[in-house]
Scaffold this active site. Structure first.
Site, PDB file in Angstrom:
ATOM      1  N   ILE A 162      16.927  58.154  75.910  1.00 39.53           N
ATOM      2  CA  ILE A 162      16.865  56.965  75.768  1.00 39.53           C
ATOM      3  C   ILE A 162      15.522  56.903  76.252  1.00 39.53           C
ATOM      4  O   ILE A 162      15.314  58.106  76.857  1.00 39.53           O
ATOM      5  CB  ILE A 162      17.556  55.868  76.917  1.00 39.53           C
ATOM      6  CG1 ILE A 162      16.371  54.459  76.868  1.00 39.53           C
ATOM      7  CG2 ILE A 162      17.733  56.492  79.007  1.00 39.53           C
ATOM      8  CD1 ILE A 162      17.395  53.505  77.213  1.00 39.53           C
ATOM      9  N   ASP A 163      14.372  56.924  75.656  1.00 41.81           N
ATOM     10  CA  ASP A 163      13.055  57.001  76.279  1.00 41.81           C
ATOM     11  C   ASP A 163      12.491  56.761  77.438  1.00 41.81           C
ATOM     12  O   ASP A 163      12.892  55.332  78.542  1.00 41.81           O
ATOM     13  CB  ASP A 163      11.879  56.340  74.527  1.00 41.81           C
ATOM     14  CG  ASP A 163      10.610  56.702  74.982  1.00 41.81           C
ATOM     15  OD1 ASP A 163      10.434  57.345  75.557  1.00 41.81           O
ATOM     16  OD2 ASP A 163       9.624  55.219  75.256  1.00 41.81           O
ATOM     17  N   LEU A 164      11.757  56.626  77.828  1.00 39.65           N
ATOM     18  CA  LEU A 164      10.948  56.671  79.462  1.00 39.65           C
ATOM     19  C   LEU A 164      10.105  55.075  79.632  1.00 39.65           C
ATOM     20  O   LEU A 164      10.248  54.380  79.888  1.00 39.65           O
ATOM     21  CB  LEU A 164      11.087  57.530  80.062  1.00 39.65           C
ATOM     22  CG  LEU A 164      10.768  57.617  82.047  1.00 39.65           C
ATOM     23  CD1 LEU A 164      11.455  56.627  82.698  1.00 39.65           C
ATOM     24  CD2 LEU A 164      10.153  58.532  82.508  1.00 39.65           C
ATOM     25  N   THR A 186       9.856  51.924  77.673  1.00 42.94           N
ATOM     26  CA  THR A 186      11.178  51.394  77.747  1.00 42.94           C
ATOM     27  C   THR A 186      11.907  50.926  78.574  1.00 42.94           C
ATOM     28  O   THR A 186      12.630  50.198  78.886  1.00 42.94           O
ATOM     29  CB  THR A 186      12.050  52.977  76.585  1.00 42.94           C
ATOM     30  OG1 THR A 186      11.257  52.647  75.282  1.00 42.94           O
ATOM     31  CG2 THR A 186      13.236  52.387  76.180  1.00 42.94           C
ATOM     32  N   ASP A 207      10.618  52.758  72.139  1.00 41.19           N
ATOM     33  CA  ASP A 207       9.543  51.888  71.678  1.00 41.19           C
ATOM     34  C   ASP A 207       8.654  52.197  70.407  1.00 41.19           C
ATOM     35  O   ASP A 207       7.934  51.316  70.137  1.00 41.19           O
ATOM     36  CB  ASP A 207       8.964  51.019  73.169  1.00 41.19           C
ATOM     37  CG  ASP A 207       7.645  51.841  73.548  1.00 41.19           C
ATOM     38  OD1 ASP A 207       8.793  53.300  74.155  1.00 41.19           O
ATOM     39  OD2 ASP A 207       6.488  52.424  72.874  1.00 41.19           O
TER      40      ASP A 207
END
Ligand code: MG
Length: 228
Positions: free
Chosen positions: A7-9, A12, A179
């Site tokens: 997962i992107d930070l 997001t 995102d």
């Protein structure tokens, strides 16, 4: 059944736009310039364009960091040192955190059900500072910051490094959530994993990239993870 989640930070989990605006306001104030909506929007536009150049392989990260201030100061007609401004900015950005809507609920819901890895193009000191302030440093099963790897999303080399640290997960059971079409989704597709595009403002996709799934709310990801 999904087992591993990358997962992107920024934008997001964390509302990077909010953090950026706050940090930039501090920088401008510190160097004696009044922060206005206009100056912040100008900076955001320039900053985004430079990161996109990096994603295309045109410039390296170190150049992005200084060049964004160089261009910003030039456009604003401000005579200040870009390197000093960058240093100040990094200091302010590493303090504090702002969540995207439902990010905390999402993280709580997936904890323990899947292995969760953070996949971020960023600077280690800043990302770690923000994760620490949010109490998230120990949340993830692994934290993959591009500045540690020397390669970044969307490159296959970045994902290969992630997979090595994840002890070679089954790609069929691995997904990336993010995102950005140009880094998260393109990178995930090139790496051969599933892709979930988080598009909170439902901006029309003008690219040829087709994410496997698209959501505008992080909580809408939960049923998708259950069924793929
Ligand atoms: Mg992002």
């Amino acid at each position: 059944m999904i087992r591993d989640i990358l997962i992107d930070l920024d934008n997001t989990i964390f509302d990077f736009s909010a953090a950026e605006a706050v940090a930039l306001r501090h920088v401008l104030t510190d160097i004696g310039i009044e922060p206005t909506e206009e100056s912040i929007a100008t900076y955001s536009r320039i900053n985004k364009a430079q990161w996109e150049r990096m994603e295309r392989g045109e410039i390296v990260r170190e150049v992005v960091l200084i060049l964004r201030y160089e261009i910003f100061f030039r456009e604003m007609g401000i005579d200040k040192d870009p390197a000093a401004a960058e240093k100040l900015y990094e200091k302010y950005l590493s303090i504090g955190h702002y969540y995207m809507p439902h990010a905390e609920e999402f993280l709580a819901a997936v904890k323990g059900k899947y292995r969760i890895y953070l996949a971020t193009n960023g600077i280690k000191e800043i990302q770690n500072g923000r994760l620490k302030s949010a109490g998230l440093l120990d949340y993830f099963d692994g934290i993959f910051i591009s500045s540690d790897f020397g390669v970044h999303k969307p490159s296959v080399a970045y994902f290969d490094e992630c997979f090595a640290r994840m002890e070679n997960p089954d790609k069929e059971k691995t997904v990336i959530i993010g995102d950005s079409l140009s880094s998260d989704i393109l990178g995930g597709k090139n790496a051969g994993i599933k892709t979930i595009y988080y598009n909170p403002k439902a901006v029309p996709n003008q690219t040829d990239l087709k994410p496997d799934f698209e959501v505008s709310d992080l909580c809408d990801i939960l049923p998708i993870l259950e069924r793929i």
